[in-house]
Design a protein around this motif. Sequence first.
Motif, PDB file in Angstrom:
ATOM      1  N   ALA A  89     -13.936  24.163  12.206  1.00  0.00           N
ATOM      2  CA  ALA A  89     -14.697  25.284  12.773  1.00  0.00           C
ATOM      3  C   ALA A  89     -15.666  24.792  13.845  1.00  0.00           C
ATOM      4  O   ALA A  89     -16.012  23.608  13.906  1.00  0.00           O
ATOM      5  N   GLN A  90     -16.085  25.723  14.679  1.00  0.00           N
ATOM      6  CA  GLN A  90     -17.031  25.399  15.747  1.00  0.00           C
ATOM      7  C   GLN A  90     -18.452  25.638  15.252  1.00  0.00           C
ATOM      8  O   GLN A  90     -18.829  26.752  14.914  1.00  0.00           O
ATOM      9  N   PHE A  91     -19.238  24.577  15.211  1.00  0.00           N
ATOM     10  CA  PHE A  91     -20.631  24.670  14.807  1.00  0.00           C
ATOM     11  C   PHE A  91     -21.533  24.167  15.930  1.00  0.00           C
ATOM     12  O   PHE A  91     -21.078  23.512  16.867  1.00  0.00           O
ATOM     13  N   ARG A  92     -22.813  24.473  15.791  1.00  0.00           N
ATOM     14  CA  ARG A  92     -23.791  23.956  16.747  1.00  0.00           C
ATOM     15  C   ARG A  92     -23.727  22.433  16.761  1.00  0.00           C
ATOM     16  O   ARG A  92     -23.703  21.789  15.725  1.00  0.00           O
ATOM     17  N   ARG A  93     -23.727  21.870  17.949  1.00  0.00           N
ATOM     18  CA  ARG A  93     -23.598  20.420  18.076  1.00  0.00           C
ATOM     19  C   ARG A  93     -24.899  19.727  17.708  1.00  0.00           C
ATOM     20  O   ARG A  93     -25.983  20.122  18.128  1.00  0.00           O
ATOM     21  N   ILE A  94     -24.791  18.685  16.898  1.00  0.00           N
ATOM     22  CA  ILE A  94     -25.940  17.846  16.559  1.00  0.00           C
ATOM     23  C   ILE A  94     -25.893  16.613  17.445  1.00  0.00           C
ATOM     24  O   ILE A  94     -24.930  15.845  17.402  1.00  0.00           O
ATOM     25  N   ASP A  95     -26.893  16.444  18.279  1.00  0.00           N
ATOM     26  CA  ASP A  95     -26.937  15.289  19.175  1.00  0.00           C
ATOM     27  C   ASP A  95     -27.404  14.056  18.406  1.00  0.00           C
ATOM     28  O   ASP A  95     -28.489  14.051  17.808  1.00  0.00           O
ATOM     29  N   THR A  96     -26.586  13.038  18.386  1.00  0.00           N
ATOM     30  CA  THR A  96     -26.929  11.811  17.679  1.00  0.00           C
ATOM     31  C   THR A  96     -26.655  10.605  18.564  1.00  0.00           C
ATOM     32  O   THR A  96     -25.815  10.651  19.458  1.00  0.00           O
ATOM     33  N   MET A  97     -27.365   9.552  18.286  1.00  0.00           N
ATOM     34  CA  MET A  97     -27.125   8.265  18.946  1.00  0.00           C
ATOM     35  C   MET A  97     -26.769   7.258  17.864  1.00  0.00           C
ATOM     36  O   MET A  97     -27.524   7.072  16.915  1.00  0.00           O
ATOM     37  N   GLY A  98     -25.621   6.624  17.985  1.00  0.00           N
ATOM     38  CA  GLY A  98     -25.178   5.694  16.959  1.00  0.00           C
ATOM     39  C   GLY A  98     -24.573   6.418  15.771  1.00  0.00           C
ATOM     40  O   GLY A  98     -24.381   7.633  15.784  1.00  0.00           O
ATOM     41  N   GLU A  99     -24.278   5.666  14.729  1.00  0.00           N
ATOM     42  CA  GLU A  99     -23.667   6.245  13.533  1.00  0.00           C
ATOM     43  C   GLU A  99     -24.708   7.066  12.764  1.00  0.00           C
ATOM     44  O   GLU A  99     -25.871   6.673  12.658  1.00  0.00           O
ATOM     45  N   LEU A 100     -24.267   8.200  12.223  1.00  0.00           N
ATOM     46  CA  LEU A 100     -25.166   9.090  11.504  1.00  0.00           C
ATOM     47  C   LEU A 100     -24.782   9.142  10.024  1.00  0.00           C
ATOM     48  O   LEU A 100     -23.649   9.475   9.676  1.00  0.00           O
ATOM     49  N   ILE A 101     -25.742   8.826   9.166  1.00  0.00           N
ATOM     50  CA  ILE A 101     -25.586   8.934   7.714  1.00  0.00           C
ATOM     51  C   ILE A 101     -26.405  10.145   7.273  1.00  0.00           C
ATOM     52  O   ILE A 101     -27.558  10.305   7.682  1.00  0.00           O
ATOM     53  N   VAL A 102     -25.816  11.022   6.459  1.00  0.00           N
ATOM     54  CA  VAL A 102     -26.464  12.287   6.132  1.00  0.00           C
ATOM     55  C   VAL A 102     -26.583  12.468   4.620  1.00  0.00           C
ATOM     56  O   VAL A 102     -25.660  12.149   3.862  1.00  0.00           O
ATOM     57  N   PHE A 103     -27.744  12.990   4.222  1.00  0.00           N
ATOM     58  CA  PHE A 103     -27.979  13.451   2.859  1.00  0.00           C
ATOM     59  C   PHE A 103     -28.424  14.900   2.939  1.00  0.00           C
ATOM     60  O   PHE A 103     -29.276  15.251   3.761  1.00  0.00           O
ATOM     61  N   THR A 104     -27.866  15.774   2.087  1.00  0.00           N
ATOM     62  CA  THR A 104     -28.286  17.176   2.065  1.00  0.00           C
ATOM     63  C   THR A 104     -28.794  17.525   0.669  1.00  0.00           C
ATOM     64  O   THR A 104     -28.278  17.031  -0.334  1.00  0.00           O
ATOM     65  N   GLY A 105     -29.809  18.391   0.629  1.00  0.00           N
ATOM     66  CA  GLY A 105     -30.316  18.811  -0.674  1.00  0.00           C
ATOM     67  C   GLY A 105     -31.664  19.478  -0.593  1.00  0.00           C
ATOM     68  O   GLY A 105     -32.331  19.457   0.450  1.00  0.00           O
ATOM     69  N   GLN A 106     -32.070  20.079  -1.695  1.00  0.00           N
ATOM     70  CA  GLN A 106     -33.390  20.680  -1.843  1.00  0.00           C
ATOM     71  C   GLN A 106     -34.395  19.540  -1.987  1.00  0.00           C
ATOM     72  O   GLN A 106     -34.362  18.784  -2.944  1.00  0.00           O
ATOM     73  N   MET A 107     -35.342  19.439  -1.040  1.00  0.00           N
ATOM     74  CA  MET A 107     -36.125  18.220  -0.954  1.00  0.00           C
ATOM     75  C   MET A 107     -37.472  18.275  -1.669  1.00  0.00           C
ATOM     76  O   MET A 107     -38.319  17.413  -1.452  1.00  0.00           O
ATOM     77  N   ASP A 108     -37.639  19.267  -2.558  1.00  0.00           N
ATOM     78  CA  ASP A 108     -38.755  19.214  -3.494  1.00  0.00           C
ATOM     79  C   ASP A 108     -38.245  19.021  -4.919  1.00  0.00           C
ATOM     80  O   ASP A 108     -38.979  19.202  -5.887  1.00  0.00           O
ATOM     81  N   TYR A 109     -36.985  18.635  -5.044  1.00  0.00           N
ATOM     82  CA  TYR A 109     -36.340  18.414  -6.336  1.00  0.00           C
ATOM     83  C   TYR A 109     -36.388  16.926  -6.650  1.00  0.00           C
ATOM     84  O   TYR A 109     -35.946  16.091  -5.839  1.00  0.00           O
ATOM     85  N   ARG A 110     -36.927  16.591  -7.809  1.00  0.00           N
ATOM     86  CA  ARG A 110     -37.227  15.191  -8.118  1.00  0.00           C
ATOM     87  C   ARG A 110     -36.049  14.237  -7.952  1.00  0.00           C
ATOM     88  O   ARG A 110     -36.207  13.175  -7.318  1.00  0.00           O
ATOM     89  N   PRO A 111     -34.854  14.515  -8.493  1.00  0.00           N
ATOM     90  CA  PRO A 111     -33.755  13.561  -8.300  1.00  0.00           C
ATOM     91  C   PRO A 111     -33.420  13.324  -6.828  1.00  0.00           C
ATOM     92  O   PRO A 111     -33.070  12.201  -6.441  1.00  0.00           O
ATOM     93  N   ASN A 112     -33.523  14.368  -5.990  1.00  0.00           N
ATOM     94  CA  ASN A 112     -33.263  14.189  -4.559  1.00  0.00           C
ATOM     95  C   ASN A 112     -34.343  13.325  -3.905  1.00  0.00           C
ATOM     96  O   ASN A 112     -34.042  12.475  -3.065  1.00  0.00           O
ATOM     97  N   ILE A 113     -35.597  13.565  -4.279  1.00  0.00           N
ATOM     98  CA  ILE A 113     -36.700  12.776  -3.726  1.00  0.00           C
ATOM     99  C   ILE A 113     -36.522  11.305  -4.085  1.00  0.00           C
ATOM    100  O   ILE A 113     -36.625  10.417  -3.224  1.00  0.00           O
ATOM    101  N   GLU A 114     -36.247  11.057  -5.354  1.00  0.00           N
ATOM    102  CA  GLU A 114     -36.073   9.667  -5.802  1.00  0.00           C
ATOM    103  C   GLU A 114     -34.858   9.026  -5.137  1.00  0.00           C
ATOM    104  O   GLU A 114     -34.889   7.844  -4.773  1.00  0.00           O
TER     105      GLU A 114
END
Length: 406
Positions: A213-238
Amino acid sequence: MGDILFLAHRVPYPPDRGDKIRAFNILNYLAGKKRVHLIAFADDPADLKRKGALAAITGNRQIVWRSKSQAVAGVQALASHRPLSLTAFDNGEVRQAVDTMLARHAIDTIYVFSSQMAQYVPVRPRQRVVMDFVDMDSAKFATYGQHSSGLNGWMLRREARLLGQYERSVAARVDASLFVSEAEAALFRERTGADRVFSVENGIDTGAFDPGAQFRRIDTMGELIVFTGQMDYRPNIEGVTWFVETILPHIRVRHPDARFAIVGRKPTEAVQALARHPGVTVTGEVPDVRPWLQAASVVVAPLKLARGVQNKVLEAMAMARPVVASAAAATGIDHGGTIEVGESVGEISEAINRLLADPVRAAQLGAAARKRVIDHYSWNAKLSVLDGILGLGRGRDPQARRTAAA
Protein backbone atom coordinates in the motif's frame (compact mmCIF):
# COMPACT_ATOMS: atom_id res chain seq x y z
CA MET A 1 -31.73 -16.25 20.95
CA GLY A 2 -30.84 -13.30 23.21
CA ASP A 3 -28.38 -10.45 22.93
CA ILE A 4 -24.80 -10.10 24.18
CA LEU A 5 -23.62 -7.55 26.75
CA PHE A 6 -19.97 -6.66 26.16
CA LEU A 7 -18.12 -5.12 29.14
CA ALA A 8 -14.75 -3.52 28.43
CA HIS A 9 -12.24 -1.68 30.62
CA ARG A 10 -11.43 0.65 27.71
CA VAL A 11 -13.46 1.82 24.71
CA PRO A 12 -12.60 -0.71 21.96
CA TYR A 13 -12.11 1.96 19.33
CA PRO A 14 -10.05 2.94 17.47
CA PRO A 15 -8.20 -0.39 17.34
CA ASP A 16 -4.78 1.21 17.68
CA ARG A 17 -3.27 -0.48 20.75
CA GLY A 18 -3.09 -4.07 21.93
CA ASP A 19 -6.15 -4.30 24.17
CA LYS A 20 -8.30 -2.19 21.83
CA ILE A 21 -7.29 -4.27 18.81
CA ARG A 22 -8.39 -7.52 20.44
CA ALA A 23 -11.55 -6.05 21.98
CA PHE A 24 -12.65 -4.36 18.75
CA ASN A 25 -12.18 -7.43 16.59
CA ILE A 26 -13.99 -9.69 19.05
CA LEU A 27 -16.81 -7.15 19.34
CA ASN A 28 -17.01 -6.92 15.56
CA TYR A 29 -17.04 -10.73 15.21
CA LEU A 30 -19.80 -11.15 17.79
CA ALA A 31 -21.84 -8.40 16.15
CA GLY A 32 -21.94 -10.52 13.02
CA LYS A 33 -23.67 -13.26 15.02
CA LYS A 34 -25.99 -11.46 17.46
CA ARG A 35 -26.99 -8.01 18.69
CA VAL A 36 -24.31 -6.68 21.05
CA HIS A 37 -24.67 -3.94 23.67
CA LEU A 38 -21.56 -2.20 24.99
CA ILE A 39 -20.59 -0.69 28.35
CA ALA A 40 -17.01 0.57 28.53
CA PHE A 41 -14.74 2.97 30.36
CA ALA A 42 -12.93 5.89 28.74
CA ASP A 43 -9.57 7.07 30.11
CA ASP A 44 -8.71 9.39 27.22
CA PRO A 45 -10.89 12.47 26.49
CA ALA A 46 -10.94 11.50 22.81
CA ASP A 47 -12.54 8.17 23.71
CA LEU A 48 -15.63 9.93 25.01
CA LYS A 49 -16.37 10.83 21.40
CA ARG A 50 -16.01 7.24 20.10
CA LYS A 51 -19.56 6.19 20.93
CA GLY A 52 -20.92 6.99 17.47
CA ALA A 53 -18.06 5.23 15.71
CA LEU A 54 -19.27 1.92 17.15
CA ALA A 55 -22.92 2.44 16.21
CA ALA A 56 -22.72 0.17 13.17
CA ILE A 57 -21.75 -2.88 15.23
CA THR A 58 -23.50 -2.29 18.55
CA GLY A 59 -27.02 -1.85 19.86
CA ASN A 60 -27.02 0.30 23.00
CA ARG A 61 -23.77 1.87 24.13
CA GLN A 62 -22.70 3.57 27.33
CA ILE A 63 -19.23 5.06 27.77
CA VAL A 64 -18.23 6.13 31.30
CA TRP A 65 -15.30 8.40 32.11
CA ARG A 66 -12.82 6.78 34.52
CA SER A 67 -11.77 9.69 36.70
CA LYS A 68 -10.56 7.93 39.84
CA SER A 69 -6.91 8.69 40.60
CA GLN A 70 -4.39 5.96 41.38
CA ALA A 71 -3.90 7.48 44.84
CA VAL A 72 -7.61 7.20 45.69
CA ALA A 73 -7.76 3.69 44.22
CA GLY A 74 -4.71 2.74 46.29
CA VAL A 75 -6.26 3.93 49.55
CA GLN A 76 -9.47 2.09 48.72
CA ALA A 77 -7.52 -1.08 47.91
CA LEU A 78 -5.69 -1.01 51.24
CA ALA A 79 -8.86 -0.24 53.21
CA SER A 80 -10.93 -2.94 51.52
CA HIS A 81 -8.20 -5.60 51.22
CA ARG A 82 -8.93 -5.76 47.50
CA PRO A 83 -6.57 -5.61 44.50
CA LEU A 84 -5.79 -2.12 43.19
CA SER A 85 -6.73 -3.43 39.75
CA LEU A 86 -10.32 -3.70 40.95
CA THR A 87 -10.71 -0.57 43.05
CA ALA A 88 -9.30 1.51 40.18
CA PHE A 89 -12.25 0.38 38.05
CA ASP A 90 -14.92 0.29 40.77
CA ASN A 91 -17.58 2.73 39.57
CA GLY A 92 -21.18 3.20 40.63
CA GLU A 93 -22.29 4.57 37.26
CA VAL A 94 -21.05 1.46 35.46
CA ARG A 95 -22.70 -0.77 38.04
CA GLN A 96 -26.01 0.98 37.47
CA ALA A 97 -25.56 0.84 33.69
CA VAL A 98 -25.05 -2.93 33.82
CA ASP A 99 -28.11 -3.43 36.01
CA THR A 100 -30.23 -1.28 33.68
CA MET A 101 -28.99 -2.99 30.53
CA LEU A 102 -29.70 -6.46 31.92
CA ALA A 103 -33.18 -5.38 33.05
CA ARG A 104 -34.20 -3.75 29.77
CA HIS A 105 -32.84 -6.17 27.20
CA ALA A 106 -33.12 -9.91 26.53
CA ILE A 107 -29.44 -10.64 27.13
CA ASP A 108 -28.36 -14.27 27.32
CA THR A 109 -24.56 -13.81 27.29
CA ILE A 110 -22.22 -11.45 29.15
CA TYR A 111 -18.80 -11.14 27.55
CA VAL A 112 -16.33 -9.66 30.05
CA PHE A 113 -13.18 -8.20 28.55
CA SER A 114 -10.39 -7.90 31.16
CA SER A 115 -10.64 -9.08 34.76
CA GLN A 116 -11.28 -5.57 36.12
CA MET A 117 -14.78 -5.76 34.65
CA ALA A 118 -15.78 -9.06 36.28
CA GLN A 119 -16.90 -7.17 39.39
CA TYR A 120 -19.95 -5.98 37.42
CA VAL A 121 -21.30 -9.46 36.72
CA PRO A 122 -24.31 -10.30 38.92
CA VAL A 123 -23.59 -12.64 41.82
CA ARG A 124 -26.03 -15.20 40.40
CA PRO A 125 -26.30 -14.37 36.72
CA ARG A 126 -29.06 -15.85 34.62
CA GLN A 127 -26.89 -15.31 31.55
CA ARG A 128 -23.96 -17.29 30.21
CA VAL A 129 -20.77 -15.49 31.33
CA VAL A 130 -17.54 -15.60 29.33
CA MET A 131 -14.47 -14.09 30.99
CA ASP A 132 -11.75 -12.93 28.60
CA PHE A 133 -8.78 -12.50 30.92
CA VAL A 134 -6.53 -11.99 27.85
CA ASP A 135 -3.43 -12.47 30.04
CA MET A 136 -2.90 -13.75 33.55
CA ASP A 137 -2.35 -10.36 35.18
CA SER A 138 -1.48 -11.80 38.60
CA ALA A 139 1.54 -13.54 37.05
CA LYS A 140 2.66 -10.24 35.52
CA PHE A 141 2.49 -8.47 38.89
CA ALA A 142 4.31 -11.37 40.54
CA THR A 143 7.18 -10.95 38.09
CA TYR A 144 7.25 -7.19 38.72
CA GLY A 145 7.28 -7.84 42.47
CA GLN A 146 10.26 -10.17 42.21
CA HIS A 147 12.31 -7.38 40.66
CA SER A 148 11.12 -4.49 42.84
CA SER A 149 12.01 -3.57 46.41
CA GLY A 150 10.63 -1.36 49.15
CA LEU A 151 7.02 -0.20 49.30
CA ASN A 152 6.58 -0.58 45.53
CA GLY A 153 7.74 -4.18 45.65
CA TRP A 154 5.42 -4.92 48.56
CA MET A 155 2.46 -3.41 46.71
CA LEU A 156 3.22 -5.42 43.58
CA ARG A 157 3.50 -8.68 45.50
CA ARG A 158 0.27 -7.85 47.35
CA GLU A 159 -1.43 -7.17 44.02
CA ALA A 160 -0.21 -10.46 42.58
CA ARG A 161 -1.50 -12.43 45.59
CA LEU A 162 -4.91 -10.77 45.86
CA LEU A 163 -5.47 -10.64 42.11
CA GLY A 164 -4.55 -14.31 41.82
CA GLN A 165 -7.19 -15.17 44.42
CA TYR A 166 -9.71 -13.04 42.56
CA GLU A 167 -8.90 -14.61 39.18
CA ARG A 168 -9.40 -18.05 40.70
CA SER A 169 -12.78 -17.09 42.16
CA VAL A 170 -13.96 -15.56 38.88
CA ALA A 171 -12.96 -18.62 36.86
CA ALA A 172 -14.91 -20.84 39.27
CA ARG A 173 -18.21 -19.06 38.58
CA VAL A 174 -18.08 -18.27 34.86
CA ASP A 175 -18.91 -20.57 31.97
CA ALA A 176 -15.59 -20.09 30.19
CA SER A 177 -12.26 -18.35 30.81
CA LEU A 178 -10.35 -17.15 27.75
CA PHE A 179 -6.68 -16.32 27.22
CA VAL A 180 -4.76 -14.97 24.26
CA SER A 181 -2.44 -17.99 23.94
CA GLU A 182 -2.41 -21.64 24.93
CA ALA A 183 0.75 -20.98 26.98
CA GLU A 184 -1.14 -18.41 29.04
CA ALA A 185 -4.16 -20.68 29.36
CA ALA A 186 -1.96 -23.58 30.50
CA LEU A 187 -0.30 -21.36 33.11
CA PHE A 188 -3.72 -20.37 34.44
CA ARG A 189 -4.90 -23.97 34.65
CA GLU A 190 -1.70 -24.96 36.44
CA ARG A 191 -1.81 -22.16 39.02
CA THR A 192 -5.55 -22.11 39.70
CA GLY A 193 -6.77 -25.64 38.96
CA ALA A 194 -9.56 -24.09 36.90
CA ASP A 195 -11.32 -25.94 34.11
CA ARG A 196 -13.30 -24.56 31.17
CA VAL A 197 -10.20 -22.58 30.21
CA PHE A 198 -9.59 -21.91 26.50
CA SER A 199 -7.17 -20.01 24.31
CA VAL A 200 -8.52 -17.60 21.69
CA GLU A 201 -5.59 -16.10 19.84
CA ASN A 202 -5.29 -12.68 18.27
CA GLY A 203 -5.37 -12.24 14.52
CA ILE A 204 -4.19 -9.53 12.15
CA ASP A 205 -5.87 -7.59 9.36
CA THR A 206 -3.46 -8.28 6.50
CA GLY A 207 -5.52 -6.05 4.21
CA ALA A 208 -4.86 -3.02 6.40
CA PHE A 209 -1.27 -4.03 7.08
CA ASP A 210 -0.25 -4.39 3.45
CA PRO A 211 3.38 -3.67 2.52
CA GLY A 212 2.30 -2.86 -1.04
CA ALA A 213 0.00 0.00 0.00
CA GLN A 214 0.96 3.63 -0.44
CA PHE A 215 1.76 5.34 2.85
CA ARG A 216 3.31 8.64 3.82
CA ARG A 217 7.04 8.44 3.21
CA ILE A 218 9.31 8.39 6.24
CA ASP A 219 12.59 10.13 5.45
CA THR A 220 15.49 8.20 6.93
CA MET A 221 19.25 8.22 6.63
CA GLY A 222 20.95 4.86 6.97
CA GLU A 223 19.32 1.68 8.22
CA LEU A 224 16.19 2.15 10.33
CA ILE A 225 15.33 -0.10 13.29
CA VAL A 226 11.78 0.37 14.58
CA PHE A 227 9.91 -0.43 17.78
CA THR A 228 6.16 0.26 18.08
CA GLY A 229 4.05 0.31 21.22
CA GLN A 230 2.26 2.20 23.97
CA MET A 231 5.14 4.04 25.59
CA ASP A 232 3.75 4.47 29.09
CA TYR A 233 3.47 0.68 29.47
CA ARG A 234 6.15 -0.74 31.74
CA PRO A 235 7.30 -3.73 29.62
CA ASN A 236 7.69 -1.43 26.59
CA ILE A 237 9.62 1.15 28.62
CA GLU A 238 11.95 -1.50 30.01
CA GLY A 239 12.37 -3.09 26.57
CA VAL A 240 13.41 0.05 24.69
CA THR A 241 15.64 1.18 27.55
CA TRP A 242 17.45 -2.16 27.50
CA PHE A 243 17.75 -1.95 23.72
CA VAL A 244 19.12 1.61 23.63
CA GLU A 245 21.55 1.21 26.51
CA THR A 246 22.93 -2.28 25.84
CA ILE A 247 22.03 -3.56 22.35
CA LEU A 248 22.11 -0.54 20.03
CA PRO A 249 25.80 0.27 20.76
CA HIS A 250 26.78 -3.19 19.44
CA ILE A 251 24.82 -2.51 16.26
CA ARG A 252 26.26 0.95 15.64
CA VAL A 253 29.81 -0.39 15.85
CA ARG A 254 29.16 -2.34 12.64
CA HIS A 255 26.43 -0.07 11.23
CA PRO A 256 27.31 3.47 12.40
CA ASP A 257 24.45 5.03 10.42
CA ALA A 258 21.79 2.77 11.94
CA ARG A 259 18.97 4.63 13.65
CA PHE A 260 16.43 3.42 16.19
CA ALA A 261 12.91 4.86 16.19
CA ILE A 262 10.64 4.40 19.22
CA VAL A 263 7.16 4.87 17.78
CA GLY A 264 4.18 5.16 20.10
CA ARG A 265 1.95 7.42 22.14
CA LYS A 266 2.51 8.77 25.66
CA PRO A 267 6.28 8.30 25.98
CA THR A 268 7.29 8.78 29.61
CA GLU A 269 10.11 11.12 30.62
CA ALA A 270 12.41 8.09 30.81
CA VAL A 271 11.55 7.15 27.22
CA GLN A 272 11.91 10.72 25.96
CA ALA A 273 15.34 10.88 27.59
CA LEU A 274 16.50 8.00 25.37
CA ALA A 275 16.46 10.44 22.43
CA ARG A 276 19.68 11.90 23.85
CA HIS A 277 21.51 8.74 22.79
CA PRO A 278 23.16 8.79 19.35
CA GLY A 279 20.87 7.51 16.60
CA VAL A 280 17.68 7.39 18.71
CA THR A 281 14.37 9.05 17.77
CA VAL A 282 11.28 9.15 20.00
CA THR A 283 8.29 10.05 17.85
CA GLY A 284 5.48 10.19 20.39
CA GLU A 285 2.01 9.56 19.00
CA VAL A 286 1.82 9.15 15.23
CA PRO A 287 -1.34 9.05 13.10
CA ASP A 288 -0.38 5.69 11.62
CA VAL A 289 2.39 3.23 12.53
CA ARG A 290 2.33 1.55 9.12
CA PRO A 291 4.59 4.08 7.35
CA TRP A 292 7.20 3.52 10.06
CA LEU A 293 6.94 -0.25 9.67
CA GLN A 294 7.14 0.04 5.90
CA ALA A 295 10.31 2.14 6.20
CA ALA A 296 11.98 -0.18 8.70
CA SER A 297 15.03 -2.20 7.78
CA VAL A 298 14.34 -4.32 10.87
CA VAL A 299 11.53 -4.28 13.44
CA VAL A 300 12.46 -5.23 17.00
CA ALA A 301 10.50 -6.43 20.04
CA PRO A 302 13.15 -6.62 22.80
CA LEU A 303 10.72 -7.22 25.68
CA LYS A 304 11.99 -8.81 28.87
CA LEU A 305 8.45 -9.35 30.13
CA ALA A 306 5.65 -10.18 27.70
CA ARG A 307 2.38 -12.03 28.12
CA GLY A 308 0.28 -13.59 25.41
CA VAL A 309 0.55 -12.61 21.76
CA GLN A 310 2.31 -9.37 20.82
CA ASN A 311 0.29 -7.46 18.23
CA LYS A 312 3.35 -5.39 17.39
CA VAL A 313 5.07 -8.54 16.13
CA LEU A 314 2.08 -9.67 14.06
CA GLU A 315 1.78 -6.19 12.51
CA ALA A 316 5.45 -6.16 11.52
CA MET A 317 5.16 -9.65 10.06
CA ALA A 318 2.07 -8.62 8.07
CA MET A 319 4.04 -5.66 6.69
CA ALA A 320 6.67 -8.14 5.45
CA ARG A 321 9.34 -6.72 7.72
CA PRO A 322 12.15 -8.83 9.14
CA VAL A 323 11.55 -9.10 12.88
CA VAL A 324 13.98 -9.71 15.72
CA ALA A 325 12.19 -10.49 18.98
CA SER A 326 13.18 -11.54 22.45
CA ALA A 327 12.13 -15.01 23.49
CA ALA A 328 9.47 -13.49 25.76
CA ALA A 329 7.96 -11.41 22.93
CA ALA A 330 7.92 -14.40 20.56
CA THR A 331 6.16 -16.70 23.03
CA GLY A 332 2.62 -17.48 21.93
CA ILE A 333 3.22 -16.64 18.26
CA ASP A 334 3.23 -19.49 15.79
CA HIS A 335 5.85 -17.84 13.60
CA GLY A 336 7.22 -21.01 12.04
CA GLY A 337 10.78 -19.69 12.07
CA THR A 338 9.90 -16.58 10.03
CA ILE A 339 11.23 -14.21 12.69
CA GLU A 340 14.58 -14.13 14.45
CA VAL A 341 14.47 -14.84 18.19
CA GLY A 342 17.19 -14.05 20.70
CA GLU A 343 17.58 -14.06 24.47
CA SER A 344 20.81 -12.24 25.27
CA VAL A 345 22.28 -8.92 24.18
CA GLY A 346 24.70 -10.78 21.94
CA GLU A 347 22.04 -12.95 20.28
CA ILE A 348 19.72 -10.04 19.55
CA SER A 349 22.41 -7.64 18.34
CA GLU A 350 24.00 -10.31 16.14
CA ALA A 351 20.65 -11.19 14.55
CA ILE A 352 20.00 -7.52 13.73
CA ASN A 353 23.51 -7.03 12.37
CA ARG A 354 23.12 -10.05 10.07
CA LEU A 355 19.85 -8.71 8.67
CA LEU A 356 21.21 -5.19 8.16
CA ALA A 357 24.23 -6.64 6.34
CA ASP A 358 22.11 -8.82 4.05
CA PRO A 359 19.06 -6.92 2.71
CA VAL A 360 18.16 -9.78 0.35
CA ARG A 361 17.86 -12.27 3.18
CA ALA A 362 16.01 -9.67 5.25
CA ALA A 363 13.46 -9.22 2.45
CA GLN A 364 13.03 -12.98 2.10
CA LEU A 365 12.44 -13.36 5.82
CA GLY A 366 9.89 -10.55 5.74
CA ALA A 367 8.03 -12.10 2.80
CA ALA A 368 7.91 -15.45 4.61
CA ALA A 369 6.58 -13.73 7.73
CA ARG A 370 3.76 -12.08 5.80
CA LYS A 371 2.78 -15.38 4.20
CA ARG A 372 2.77 -16.95 7.67
CA VAL A 373 0.27 -14.46 9.08
CA ILE A 374 -1.92 -14.64 5.96
CA ASP A 375 -2.07 -18.42 6.31
CA HIS A 376 -2.47 -18.63 10.09
CA TYR A 377 -3.66 -15.35 11.58
CA SER A 378 -6.87 -14.10 9.97
CA TRP A 379 -9.26 -12.77 12.62
CA ASN A 380 -12.17 -14.90 11.40
CA ALA A 381 -10.10 -18.06 11.65
CA LYS A 382 -8.82 -17.22 15.13
CA LEU A 383 -12.20 -16.14 16.51
CA SER A 384 -14.30 -18.94 15.04
CA VAL A 385 -13.63 -20.93 18.23
CA LEU A 386 -15.99 -18.49 19.97
CA ASP A 387 -18.90 -20.06 18.10
CA GLY A 388 -18.72 -23.14 20.27
CA ILE A 389 -17.79 -21.38 23.50
CA LEU A 390 -20.70 -18.94 23.21
CA GLY A 391 -23.14 -21.34 21.58
CA LEU A 392 -23.21 -19.42 18.29
CA GLY A 393 -24.13 -21.08 15.01
CA ARG A 394 -23.27 -24.78 14.86
CA GLY A 395 -20.44 -24.63 17.39
CA ARG A 396 -19.77 -27.70 19.53
CA ASP A 397 -19.89 -27.85 23.31
CA PRO A 398 -17.18 -25.61 24.88
CA GLN A 399 -15.51 -28.55 26.64
CA ALA A 400 -15.10 -30.23 23.26
CA ARG A 401 -13.56 -27.06 21.87
CA ARG A 402 -10.58 -26.95 24.20
CA THR A 403 -8.39 -28.95 21.84
CA ALA A 404 -9.47 -26.80 18.90
CA ALA A 405 -8.71 -23.64 20.86
CA ALA A 406 -5.27 -24.80 21.90
